[in-house]
Scaffold this motif. Structure first.
Motif, PDB file in Angstrom:
ATOM      1  N   THR A 140       0.837  -1.200   0.000  1.00  0.00           N
ATOM      2  CA  THR A 140       0.000   0.000   0.000  1.00  0.00           C
ATOM      3  C   THR A 140       0.869   1.246   0.000  1.00  0.00           C
ATOM      4  OG1 THR A 140      -1.800  -1.101   1.165  1.00  0.00           O
ATOM      5  CG2 THR A 140      -1.751   1.295   1.248  1.00  0.00           C
TER       6      THR A 140
ATOM      7  N   THR B  63       0.744   5.160   0.475  1.00  0.00           N
ATOM      8  CA  THR B  63      -0.050   6.259   1.014  1.00  0.00           C
ATOM      9  C   THR B  63       0.541   7.585   0.567  1.00  0.00           C
ATOM     10  OG1 THR B  63      -0.679   5.001   2.994  1.00  0.00           O
ATOM     11  CG2 THR B  63      -0.904   7.393   3.098  1.00  0.00           C
TER      12      THR B  63
ATOM     13  N   THR C 120       0.511   1.628   6.010  1.00  0.00           N
ATOM     14  CA  THR C 120       1.347   2.243   4.989  1.00  0.00           C
ATOM     15  C   THR C 120       2.652   1.478   4.814  1.00  0.00           C
ATOM     16  OG1 THR C 120       0.426   4.439   5.427  1.00  0.00           O
ATOM     17  CG2 THR C 120       2.578   4.355   4.332  1.00  0.00           C
TER      18      THR C 120
ATOM     19  N   LEU D  24       5.382   5.422   1.840  1.00  0.00           N
ATOM     20  CA  LEU D  24       4.853   6.762   2.095  1.00  0.00           C
ATOM     21  C   LEU D  24       5.372   7.707   1.021  1.00  0.00           C
ATOM     22  CD1 LEU D  24       3.313   8.727   3.954  1.00  0.00           C
ATOM     23  CD2 LEU D  24       5.457   9.052   5.220  1.00  0.00           C
TER      24      LEU D  24
ATOM     25  N   LEU E  18       4.085   8.023  10.399  1.00  0.00           N
ATOM     26  CA  LEU E  18       3.925   7.286   9.143  1.00  0.00           C
ATOM     27  C   LEU E  18       5.270   6.837   8.576  1.00  0.00           C
ATOM     28  CD1 LEU E  18       1.126   9.344   7.365  1.00  0.00           C
ATOM     29  CD2 LEU E  18       0.969   6.961   8.100  1.00  0.00           C
TER      30      LEU E  18
ATOM     31  N   ALA F 173       6.381   2.974   7.767  1.00  0.00           N
ATOM     32  CA  ALA F 173       6.559   2.593   6.372  1.00  0.00           C
ATOM     33  C   ALA F 173       7.868   1.842   6.139  1.00  0.00           C
ATOM     34  CB  ALA F 173       6.515   3.830   5.484  1.00  0.00           C
TER      35      ALA F 173
END
Length: 198
Positions: A3, A5, A63, A66, A90, A94
């Motif tokens: 993923t 983000t 995440t 990032l 974050l 990550a």
């Protein structure tokens, strides 16, 4: 499936975001994309690009990658303690942290790039590098890789960095496949930015 983000704020630079997103989005079997912001809701910029974002606390997926973009909005959020705290959280979570343009200034201000090599937008170089003296800034680079951090120069350099990241993860043939699909002439040499002396 990882993923990505994209962390957004008002007055982000359009191509900083959509350039890399085009590259990663060309590999849907590998990357899932979500758009976050500090409080969620619609985030917009001077070009009329408006995106519905999810509050960081409510993101649907954790995440893995990032993406921090730049733009005029960085001059405001660089002063925001809550944004910096979210950025640190974050970034810690990550596996990879990618920045485009003055996005690296936000990472630097938050202390995330302390002791790391990095680059940023050449036209905003003095402002960006002034955000931290703990970063080894490399002005001539198109993009720089140090540990899990990828930082790129101004605006269109985000696409070159994204393709570089894809080449590092999936092989250069895949990166060329994406470049051909998008009909983009990839600047493959990370150490050379033709805008260095402009």
């Amino acid at each position: 499936m990882q993923t990505l983000t994209a962390l957004l704020f008002d007055n982000f630079e359009t191509l900083d975001l959509f350039g890399p997103i085009q590259m990663f989005g060309s590999l849907p079997e590998h990357y899932r994309i979500q758009y976050g912001s500090l409080l969620g809701g619609v985030v917009s910029n001077k070009h009329g690009a408006a995106l519905q974002t999810t509050a960081i606390a409510d993101l649907n997926h954790s995440t893995d990658i990032l993406l921090i973009v730049g733009g005029m909005g960085t001059w405001q959020v660089v002063k925001a303690t809550d944004f910096s705290q979210a950025l640190v959280s974050l970034s810690t979570q990550a596996d990879w942290v990618l920045s485009v343009c003055t996005g690296s200034a936000l990472l630097a201000k938050a202390g995330i790039l302390d002791g790391k090599r990095a680059t940023s937008n050449k036209l905003s170089w003095q402002w960006a590098t002034a955000q931290s003296e703990q970063v080894q800034w490399i002005k001539q680079a198109r993009w720089v890789v140090d540990d899990k951090y990828y930082t790129s120069s101004g605006v269109s350099a985000g696409m070159d960095m994204a393709l570089g990241f894809i080449a590092d993860r999936h092989g250069i043939a895949t990166a060329y496949q994406v470049a051909n699909y998008t009909e983009y002439q990839w600047q493959q040499d990370a150490e050379h930015d033709s805008f260095y002396n402009s």
